[in-house]
Design a protein around this motif. Structure first.
Motif, short mmCIF file in Angstrom:
data_model
loop_
_atom_site.label_atom_id
_atom_site.label_comp_id
_atom_site.label_asym_id
_atom_site.label_seq_id
_atom_site.Cartn_x
_atom_site.Cartn_y
_atom_site.Cartn_z
N GLY A 1 -9.89 -11.23 21.38
CA GLY A 1 -11.05 -11.84 20.76
C GLY A 1 -11.50 -13.08 21.53
N PRO B 1 -10.87 -2.30 23.39
CA PRO B 1 -9.48 -2.37 22.91
C PRO B 1 -8.48 -1.99 23.99
N ARG C 1 -14.60 -9.12 11.50
CA ARG C 1 -14.21 -10.07 12.55
C ARG C 1 -15.29 -10.17 13.62
N GLU C 2 -16.02 -9.10 13.85
CA GLU C 2 -17.09 -9.13 14.85
C GLU C 2 -18.24 -10.04 14.42
N ILE D 1 -9.97 -4.73 15.86
CA ILE D 1 -11.41 -5.00 15.97
C ILE D 1 -12.10 -4.41 14.75
N PHE E 1 -15.43 -9.31 20.88
CA PHE E 1 -14.28 -8.56 21.40
C PHE E 1 -14.68 -7.82 22.67
#
Length: 285
Positions: A242, A110, A101-102, A97, A107
Motif C-alpha cells: 500500500g 498483488p 482500503r482503496e 487489497i 495499491f
C-alpha cells in the motif's frame, strides 16, 4: 468586460508559467512499514532483525528498483494512519487489497493470494466440522455465499471466535457470526492462538499461511484447521503493498518490480520457502 476577462486570463497564464514544475521524488531510500509479528509473512528474529517472506521479497524488489530498503515495525491497527502521516512510504504486511482500503490508500498489483479459515484444538468437537480439508470460494455476495455460510453458522453457534482486529477478516467474522457466537478481538494474531490453546476461545480465524507457521510453534501443536479453507474474491484482489495516493511514481516502480518477480519465479520460490505452498497471484489485475 472583455478587456477585464482578457487581462485576468493573461495573468492566470503568466502565473501558471511562472509556477515551479512539481518534480517527482527521487526515491533512493524507501521505508517499509510492517508488524514484524505475523510469521511467516514477517517476523522479528531473536537478534532483533526482521525476516520472513515479505522481508525477503521486499529486499528483492528494492534491488530491482535500485533503492535502499529500510524497515519500521508498526502496530497493525495504526498501519494506514502511519503511512498517510509519512511515518513510512510503503505497507507490506499481508494487507489484502479491498475497495474500502482503496478509498484511503493506493495499491500496486498483488504479490500473493491466499485462503483463510478457522483453527481450533484437535480434541474439540469442531475438529470434525463439516468441510474440513476442503476449499470453498466466497464472493461477498450474500446470495452466492449463503449455503456455505449457513453450514459454518450451524457449527459455530454458541461458540467463541477469536479474530485480530482491523483485518480484512474482522468484518467477515462479525457480520456473519456476530449474532450467533461471541467474537473476541486481539491486537496481534499470536494472542488468539494463546487463547485457543488455553481453551479460552473455541476457534480463531486467520490466514491459512499464518496458521501453517503458527502450528509449528511450541505450545501450538494441538491446533488444527477446522472447517473449509475459504478463498475467492471476498478477500479482495489479493495481498499487495500500500502507498500514499500521491506517490504514484513509487507505486509504479513496485508494480513493475512485482511483475518481474512473478514472471521470473521469485515470488513462487519465496512462497514455497516460507509457506510450503505457492501463493503467486493467479492473474494480474
Amino acid at each position: 468586460m472583455k478587456k477585464t476577462v482578457a487581462i485576468s486570463a493573461f495573468l492566470a497564464l503568466a502565473a501558471f508559467a511562472a509556477a515551479p514544475e512539481v518534480q517527482a521524488k527521487d526515491w533512493k531510500t524507501v521505508t517499509i512499514g510492517l508488524e514484524g509479528d505475523y510469521e511467516p509473512w514477517n517476523l522479528t528474529k531473536p537478534d532483533g532483525t526482521l525476516g520472513g517472506f515479505e522481508i525477503e521479497l521486499a529486499n528483492d524488489l528494492c534491488a530491482r528498483m535500485k533503492v535502499e530498503c529500510k524497515y519500521i515495525a508498526q502496530d497493525w491497527d495504526g498501519m494506514i494512519a502511519g503511512l498517510n502521516a509519512g511515518k513510512f512510504d510503503v505497507i507490506m504486511d499481508a494487507m489484502s487489497i479491498t475497495p474500502e482500503r482503496e478509498q484511503q490508500i493506493a495499491f500496486s498489483r498483488p504479490y500473493a493470494q491466499t485462503p483463510a479459515g478457522f483453527a481450533g484444538l484437535k480434541s474439540s468437537d469442531l475438529a470434525k466440522m463439516d468441510g474440513t480439508g476442503t476449499m470453498v470460494s466466497l464472493t461477498g455476495d450474500a446470495a452466492h455465499d449463503k449455503a456455505t455460510v449457513e453450514i459454518l453458522r450451524k457449527a459455530l453457534k454458541g461458540k467463541t471466535i477469536g479474530i485480530q482486529t482491523a483485518t480484512v477478516y474482522t468484518d467477515f467474522v462479525k457480520n456473519n457470526f456476530g449474532d450467533i457466537a461471541t467474537i473476541t478481538e486481539y491486537k496481534t494474531a499470536p494472542e488468539h492462538d494463546l487463547d485457543v490453546t488455553a481453551n479460552r476461545i473455541d476457534v480463531a480465524f486467520d490466514d491459512d499461511t499464518y496458521f501453517t507457521s503458527a502450528f509449528a510453534k511450541p505450545g501450538n501443536d494441538q491446533m488444527v484447521l477446522v472447517g473449509p479453507q475459504i478463498g475467492g474474491s471476498i478477500w479482495g484482489k489479493g495481498i499487495g503493498p500500500g502507498f500514499r495516493k500521491d506517490d504514484a511514481d513509487l507505486r509504479d516502480k513496485f508494480d513493475k518490480a512485482i511483475a518481474d518477480a512473478i514472471a521470473d519465479g521469485t515470488v513462487k520460490k519465496l512462497s514455497l520457502k516460507w509457506f510450503k505452498l505457492d501463493v503467486t497471484p493467479a492473474a494480474t489485475p
